[in-house]
Design a protein around this motif. Structure first.
Motif, PDB file in Angstrom:
ATOM      1  N   GLN A 608     -34.573  74.935 -92.209  1.00  0.00           N
ATOM      2  CA  GLN A 608     -34.721  76.303 -92.697  1.00  0.00           C
ATOM      3  C   GLN A 608     -34.361  76.417 -94.169  1.00  0.00           C
ATOM      4  OE1 GLN A 608     -32.703  79.094 -90.160  1.00  0.00           O
ATOM      5  NE2 GLN A 608     -33.513  78.202 -88.275  1.00  0.00           N
ATOM      6  N   THR A 609     -33.388  75.614 -94.605  1.00  0.00           N
ATOM      7  CA  THR A 609     -33.023  75.652 -96.028  1.00  0.00           C
ATOM      8  C   THR A 609     -34.180  75.188 -96.899  1.00  0.00           C
ATOM      9  OG1 THR A 609     -30.732  75.204 -95.427  1.00  0.00           O
ATOM     10  CG2 THR A 609     -31.365  74.839 -97.727  1.00  0.00           C
ATOM     11  N   LEU A 610     -34.879  74.124 -96.437  1.00  0.00           N
ATOM     12  CA  LEU A 610     -36.029  73.643 -97.183  1.00  0.00           C
ATOM     13  C   LEU A 610     -37.121  74.697 -97.253  1.00  0.00           C
ATOM     14  CD1 LEU A 610     -37.593  71.343 -98.582  1.00  0.00           C
ATOM     15  CD2 LEU A 610     -38.315  70.569 -96.315  1.00  0.00           C
ATOM     16  N   VAL A 611     -37.398  75.345 -96.113  1.00  0.00           N
ATOM     17  CA  VAL A 611     -38.413  76.402 -96.098  1.00  0.00           C
ATOM     18  C   VAL A 611     -37.993  77.554 -97.001  1.00  0.00           C
ATOM     19  CG1 VAL A 611     -39.606  78.052 -94.619  1.00  0.00           C
ATOM     20  CG2 VAL A 611     -39.159  75.743 -93.791  1.00  0.00           C
ATOM     21  N   LYS A 612     -36.688  77.879 -96.974  1.00  0.00           N
ATOM     22  CA  LYS A 612     -36.186  78.945 -97.844  1.00  0.00           C
ATOM     23  C   LYS A 612     -36.413  78.600 -99.315  1.00  0.00           C
ATOM     24  CE  LYS A 612     -31.879  81.223 -99.194  1.00  0.00           C
ATOM     25  NZ  LYS A 612     -30.415  81.282 -98.997  1.00  0.00           N
ATOM     26  N   ASP A 613     -36.143  77.326 -99.685  1.00  0.00           N
ATOM     27  CA  ASP A 613     -36.353  76.918-101.078  1.00  0.00           C
ATOM     28  C   ASP A 613     -37.816  77.028-101.471  1.00  0.00           C
ATOM     29  OD1 ASP A 613     -33.682  76.383-101.339  1.00  0.00           O
ATOM     30  OD2 ASP A 613     -33.884  74.255-100.816  1.00  0.00           O
ATOM     31  N   ILE A 614     -38.710  76.579-100.599  1.00  0.00           N
ATOM     32  CA  ILE A 614     -40.136  76.608-100.927  1.00  0.00           C
ATOM     33  C   ILE A 614     -40.630  78.042-101.071  1.00  0.00           C
ATOM     34  CG2 ILE A 614     -42.435  75.997-100.095  1.00  0.00           C
ATOM     35  CD1 ILE A 614     -41.165  73.553 -98.753  1.00  0.00           C
ATOM     36  N   ILE A 615     -40.264  78.905-100.116  1.00  0.00           N
ATOM     37  CA  ILE A 615     -40.718  80.298-100.172  1.00  0.00           C
ATOM     38  C   ILE A 615     -40.128  81.009-101.396  1.00  0.00           C
ATOM     39  CG2 ILE A 615     -40.742  82.493 -98.937  1.00  0.00           C
ATOM     40  CD1 ILE A 615     -42.505  80.325 -97.723  1.00  0.00           C
ATOM     41  N   SER A 616     -38.855  80.746-101.682  1.00  0.00           N
ATOM     42  CA  SER A 616     -38.233  81.373-102.864  1.00  0.00           C
ATOM     43  C   SER A 616     -38.932  80.918-104.132  1.00  0.00           C
ATOM     44  CB  SER A 616     -36.748  81.019-102.917  1.00  0.00           C
ATOM     45  OG  SER A 616     -36.071  81.484-101.766  1.00  0.00           O
ATOM     46  N   GLY A 617     -39.263  79.638-104.212  1.00  0.00           N
ATOM     47  CA  GLY A 617     -39.969  79.141-105.385  1.00  0.00           C
ATOM     48  C   GLY A 617     -41.316  79.808-105.579  1.00  0.00           C
ATOM     49  N   LEU A 618     -42.037  80.029-104.470  1.00  0.00           N
ATOM     50  CA  LEU A 618     -43.324  80.715-104.585  1.00  0.00           C
ATOM     51  C   LEU A 618     -43.155  82.123-105.144  1.00  0.00           C
ATOM     52  CD1 LEU A 618     -45.060  79.606-101.251  1.00  0.00           C
ATOM     53  CD2 LEU A 618     -45.526  78.782-103.554  1.00  0.00           C
ATOM     54  N   PHE A 619     -42.124  82.849-104.677  1.00  0.00           N
ATOM     55  CA  PHE A 619     -41.922  84.209-105.174  1.00  0.00           C
ATOM     56  C   PHE A 619     -41.461  84.205-106.631  1.00  0.00           C
ATOM     57  CE2 PHE A 619     -41.832  85.332-100.639  1.00  0.00           C
ATOM     58  CZ  PHE A 619     -42.659  86.443-100.663  1.00  0.00           C
ATOM     59  N   PHE A 620     -40.626  83.241-107.005  1.00  0.00           N
ATOM     60  CA  PHE A 620     -40.240  83.164-108.417  1.00  0.00           C
ATOM     61  C   PHE A 620     -41.449  82.932-109.312  1.00  0.00           C
ATOM     62  CE2 PHE A 620     -35.766  82.155-107.082  1.00  0.00           C
ATOM     63  CZ  PHE A 620     -35.179  83.212-107.752  1.00  0.00           C
TER      64      PHE A 620
END
Length: 807
Positions: A608-620
């Motif tokens: 979940q942490t990896l998915v959180k990083d990827i999704i956060s990066g997309l929004f940034f």
């Protein structure tokens, strides 16, 4: 080929050597057959008499309808009846059996084939002692000569006379072609097209001369022929063998141009070219003679087992000769492959691996062709040795030649594949632009122009390298298709006589086409991204960082997003190409896709942490929070954005440290490099300073800096006074501010400090030091019992207060 053409004075010597070698070997073959025939008395009796029915049926297999009728006329009624029963029994349908699995069926077929091969080998071995006897007998019967009575010398002498007649007509043809060849030798050879044109003209002239040789040979034979069909077939077969040999040598010289380096397209040296031509000549002569001998035995009714023995021995000898050629010339072959690929197409290590791989594939091809041909002969299955040789030529000679030719014609890289060096090239145009001018602006403009031309050359040659790789893949696919046509494989039909070869060629073609499309899409997409990045970089002003503060000059949004798009596109194209290639191999990719979905779901729950990083990066990225080159701060980490990846970004700190920050841990972002920067400077002046005078000094400094040719363009708002913003125990705190472009404030601040210091000194204004006023009672106020050393302690406390206020 000498100096671009073949000298007239040399070809009769080479042709005579070839003809003499052919005549000597034919004489040896005929003499051996004569000796073995005379050592066995008694001619062949009734065909099939004393042999079993299976042997008689085996003997009838390769015969024509007329020959079978003649053989049946000489057998007894009992033998004919048994032969009929044999055929009826063999062709009867098998009894119904229980269905078996596919693997068991394949194993059973392999065992049955192995049994048939073993049985055929025993028959061939049994017929081996009589093979030369049968061969000599067939030649004597068909040619109507007796070898012991000078018939062999008669045949060899006749062939020599026919070759002399052909040589005379060839000499006349070459004399007529000499003006054309002389003009061809004087033609230009500057480009690959010129080289190809020169060699094509030479090859056409060589083929015309060979046709003249064939015409003189045939004309002399027709003039002396007395109507014996067998002799006609023999003489024409010898002519075909001579033509095959000389055409093969001519084509090899066409490809390698051993005596014309200026015409040579293949990247080999003179020594390697001479070795290749010499080896090809030897193989062509040897192979033609072996093919000639095997063809005579099969066409003139030689015993089936005896002919198979001759064919197997011929194939073994030719395969051994071909392997000896490959092993003796492996160094030249590897060097040729490495040079054909070139460092401009693949890395040096890949060229070395390709050279070894090419040589290994060539050796394996020869071994596989010999094994397949031997099994085909033993199982009475069709096999064309000429097609196998042509297939080798297509894959291992024609493909490198066409790859080199098309690559140099469509996408030339310049002399010796030169690649433009990085940076500007100070060429003649650059020198003409600057001339003897000492104007710094003109020199800088010329340097910029030279740099742009160098960048254009590098971009052009990069596109040409990509195009050469695409041409190489397309040529490979075309040669594989041609290889399938040459060996007689039906690539588009539902059934094929060679299912394994058909499957392998289809796989190679499908995978090659997939690789071609994938590489073309990736290459052009990557080139477009590189071009856009270069354009965005050219739009940015030159970076001028004085190392006073952190670099804060950010790139554009495209410079940030395009590298991520390139990585994503590369992974997507690779996965799609891999799936399509697996589908071409016959692998069912639906379970793979479903399995990948399940695995992705499991990874999503477990990471979940990896998915959180990827999704956060997309929004940034969607919010355009930061770009490459911008200076940002997040939490207790700050630095210049250097690169992105799927789950984190890298920041370069002010002192050089690199911070890797996951997107999910970024939180709030402070961007110091977007649009503009305001910097406020504070100065301490005494209480008796004229504040209006300070305001005017600041305003004057601001106007002067706006007019400065270097610092003025950096300002968005000039330096100006904000008045007194604070008072302390010893001074007024006067503030001034200015607004600049990002990353320009440090140089401006340095200049402001210098100008303010100079202006204050010129106007008699002093900077007020920090002071702390400490009231100490007079000495008479101290009691006698007070500790006088308390005075230094009070002074130290005051200094500590000053330092604490300044900190």
């Amino acid at each position: 080929m000498t100096g671009g053409g073949c000298r007239v004075g040399h070809w009769p010597l080479r042709a005579s050597r070839m003809v003499i070698a052919l005549a000597v070997i034919v004489s040896v073959m005929l003499a051996c057959a004569d000796v073995r025939a005379q050592s066995h008395t008694g001619a062949v009796g009734e065909a099939g008499a004393g042999s079993d029915v299976a042997a008689l049926a085996e003997q009838m297999g390769p015969l024509s309808a007329e020959e079978r009728a003649a053989l049946l006329a000489r057998v007894t009624d009992a033998q004919a009846r048994e032969l009929l029963i044999h055929y009826l029994t063999r062709d009867a349908p098998a009894a119904a059996q229980a269905p078996v699995s596919t693997s068991a069926s394949v194993i059973a077929r392999v065992k049955a084939m192995a049994g048939q091969v073993g049985e055929s080998l025993r028959r061939v071995a049994a017929a081996a002692p009589d093979a030369m006897v049968a061969y000599g007998r067939v030649l004597q019967e068909r040619l109507d000569v007796t070898f012991g009575a000078g018939g062999g010398l008669l045949i060899v002498g006749s062939l020599l006379l026919l070759c002399v007649a052909g040589a005379l007509t060839e000499w006349l043809a070459r004399r007529a072609l000499e003006p054309i060849l002389r003009a061809n030798r004087q033609g230009p050879c500057a480009t690959a097209r010129d080289q190809f044109l020169r060699t094509v003209i030479w090859l056409v002239a060589e083929l015309v001369a060979l046709l003249a040789f064939a015409g003189g040979y045939v004309a002399a034979f027709v003039a002396a022929w007395h109507g014996n069909p067998a002799r006609r077939d023999f003489v024409l077969a010898v002519l075909v063998a001579i033509l095959i040999t000389r055409v093969a040598v001519a084509l090899t010289r066409f490809v390698f141009a051993p005596k014309s380096p200026d015409w040579r397209l293949m990247p080999v040296d003179d020594e390697a070219a001479a070795h290749f031509v010499r080896g090809a000549r030897q193989l062509a002569v040897f192979g033609s003679l072996l093919l000639l001998g095997s063809m005579f035995g099969h066409a003139w009714g030689m015993g089936h087992d005896e002919w198979r023995f001759v064919a197997l021995v011929s194939g073994l000898l030719f395969a051994a000769a071909a392997l000896a050629f490959l092993l003796s010339f492996q160094r030249h072959a590897r060097r040729a492959v490495e040079a054909a690929l070139g460092s401009e197409t693949v890395p040096r290590w890949a060229g070395g691996v390709a050279g070894w791989f090419w040589h290994l594939l060539a050796v394996l091809y020869v071994i596989a062709a010999f094994l397949i041909g031997s099994v085909s002969v033993l199982l009475d299955q069709p096999f064309d040795p000429v097609a196998a040789v042509l297939g080798f030529v297509v894959l291992f000679v024609l493909y490198p030649y066409l790859n080199t030719l098309f690559g140099r014609m469509i996408a030339p890289l310049g002399p010796a594949g030169e690649v433009a060096a990085p940076g500007p090239t100070y060429d003649a145009q650059f020198m003409a632009e600057i001339g003897e001018s000492e104007d710094e602006g003109a020199i800088n403009a010329a340097i910029s122009s030279a740099a742009l031309r160098a960048a254009d050359r590098r971009s052009l040659q990069a596109d040409r390298r990509v195009l050469r790789r695409i041409v190489a893949i397309a040529t490979f696919v075309a040669c594989v298709l041609l290889f399938g046509v040459v060996i007689g494989v039906d690539l588009f039909g539902d059934t094929s006589a060679h299912p394994v070869a058909s499957f392998l060629i289809r796989v190679l073609v499908d995978v090659g086409l997939v690789g071609l499309v994938a590489y073309a899409v990736w290459s052009f997409a990557s080139a477009w991204i590189d071009r856009k990045l270069a354009e965005e970089h050219a739009k940015m002003p030159p970076e001028e960082h004085d190392d006073i503060g952190p670099a804060m000059q950010g790139g554009t949004r495209l410079q940030t997003v395009l590298p991520l798009i390139r990585k994503t596109l590369a992974v997507t194209i690779l996965l799609l190409a891999l799936l399509v290639s697996l589908d071409a191999l016959g692998v069912n990719i639906v379970p793979l896709i479903a399995g990948a979905g399940v695995i992705g779901l499991a990874i999503g729950f477990g990471s979940q942490t990896l998915v959180k990083d990827i999704i956060s990066g997309l929004f940034f990225l969607m919010d355009d929070a930061f770009r490459i080159g911008e200076y940002i701060e997040s939490g207790n980490v700050s630095g210049t954005v250097e690169r992105f990846n799927l789950r984190s970004l890298s920041l370069r700190g002010y002192l050089g440290a690199v911070y890797t920050v996951p997107y999910g841990a970024i939180g709030a972002v402070t961007n110091y490099s977007r649009d503009w920067v305001i910097m406020k400077l504070r100065f301490r002046v005494p209480y008796d300073t004229d504040l209006d005078k300070v305001r005017k000094i600041f305003k004057k400094i601001g106007q002067e800096m706006l007019e400065d040719p270097e610092l003025g363009p950096n300002f968005l708002q000039p330096f100006k006074s904000q008045g007194v913003v604070k008072m302390d125990d010893s001074a007024f705190i006067v503030s001034g501010k200015f607004m600049t472009k990002p990353n320009k404030q440090w140089a401006v601040r340095k200049a402001v400090y210098e100008k303010v210091q100079r202006a204050f000194r010129e106007n008699g204004i002093a900077f007020a030091p920090k002071r702390v006023i400490v009231e100490v009672p007079a000495e008479n106020h101290f009691e006698e019992d007070d500790d006088l050393p308390r005075k230094p302690a009070l002074t130290g406390g005051a200094a500590t207060a000053v330092v604490a206020e300044g900190g």
